[in-house]
Design an enzyme around this catalytic site. Structure first.
Site, mmCIF file in Angstrom:
data_model
loop_
_atom_site.group_PDB
_atom_site.id
_atom_site.type_symbol
_atom_site.label_atom_id
_atom_site.label_comp_id
_atom_site.label_asym_id
_atom_site.label_seq_id
_atom_site.Cartn_x
_atom_site.Cartn_y
_atom_site.Cartn_z
ATOM 1 N N ASP A 152 0.857 -1.184 0.000
ATOM 2 C CA ASP A 152 0.000 0.000 0.000
ATOM 3 C C ASP A 152 0.898 1.241 0.000
ATOM 4 O O ASP A 152 2.084 1.152 0.337
ATOM 5 C CB ASP A 152 -0.875 -0.049 1.269
HETATM 6 MG MG LIG Z 1 -3.010 3.167 3.425
#
Ligand SMILES: [Mg+2]
Length: 230
Positions: free
Chosen positions: A14
């Site tokens: 991420d």
């Molecule tokens: Mg994040």
């Protein structure tokens, strides 16, 4: 334990609040816009925007407004608090432009990517606006570490949807057991891992409580701890 860890062949990372401090990026980008328009740019003004923005995104998540409504809405409401007649979408555009130019890496991000890149192919998995995410990764100098970027806007699915991860696995040509997701968000990264049967590292820098008890495989409180796992 050793055998279990050796199974990972692909790492999915991420971006926001895992590698980059989104709040800090947002703060800096908005501050520059406000200065440009000669509007107040103190912390309290920026906090007002931030609250309005959070509320708009929550309304979107609940299905109360459409995605494209977020951007005019947040700046219409914010500009009202400043009694300004600047066009909301003009400000939004400038804000997006500044956001692309801003990089705010989380301490240890570059070192971690340097370390991981030598051992695994790395992939970005992010929910966000494609052009903005690409520019931010480029500007911060970490785009070069990734073999490919998977951005929700381009895929038509978003984390935590299983379809998002199915697409990624299929595109890489990886089995779910061979992948490991590294992310800060319980509701998108960790839940996404659970939905698609992929192991996860919960990056919990802010020491958030896991209220909904979403299961993860590992938990770390800073990025350098990941080196103990991989
Ligand atoms: Mg994040």
């Amino acid at each position: 334990m050793e055998n279990k860890l050796k199974k990972y062949k692909y790492i999915l990372l991420d971006v926001d609040d895992t590698l980059m401090d989104f709040k800090l990026c947002e703060h800096n980008a908005l501050k520059n816009v406000l200065i440009k328009y000669n509007l107040p740019s103190d912390d309290a003004t920026i906090e007002t925007y931030s609250k309005i923005n959070d509320r708009c995104w929550k309304q979107f998540e609940k299905g109360e407004i459409k995605r494209e409504e977020i951007f005019p809405k947040r700046f219409t409401e914010f500009l009202k608090t400043l009694n300004s007649n600047i066009k909301p979408m003009e400000m939004n555009q400038r804000y997006f432009y500044n956001l692309r130019e801003t990089d705010c890496l989380i301490p240890g991000a570059t070192e971690l990517l340097d370390y991981l890149q030598k051992k695994y192919p790395l992939f970005v998995i992010t929910n966000g606006v494609a052009v903005t995410q690409k520019m931010r990764l480029e500007k911060s100098g970490i785009k070069k570490y990734f073999k490919k970027l998977y951005i929700s806007e381009e895929l038509g699915f978003q984390k935590p949807q299983k379809e998002f991860f199915d697409f990624v696995l299929n595109d890489i040509g990886a089995k779910k057991e061979e992948c490991l997701i590294i992310g800060d968000s319980l509701s998108s990264d960790i839940l996404g891992g659970k939905n698609s049967g992929i192991d996860t590292v919960f990056v919990n820098i802010l020491k958030n409580e896991n209220i909904n008890n979403i299961p993860f495989t590992f938990e770390v409180e800073n990025l350098s701890e990941i080196k103990n796992i991989l």
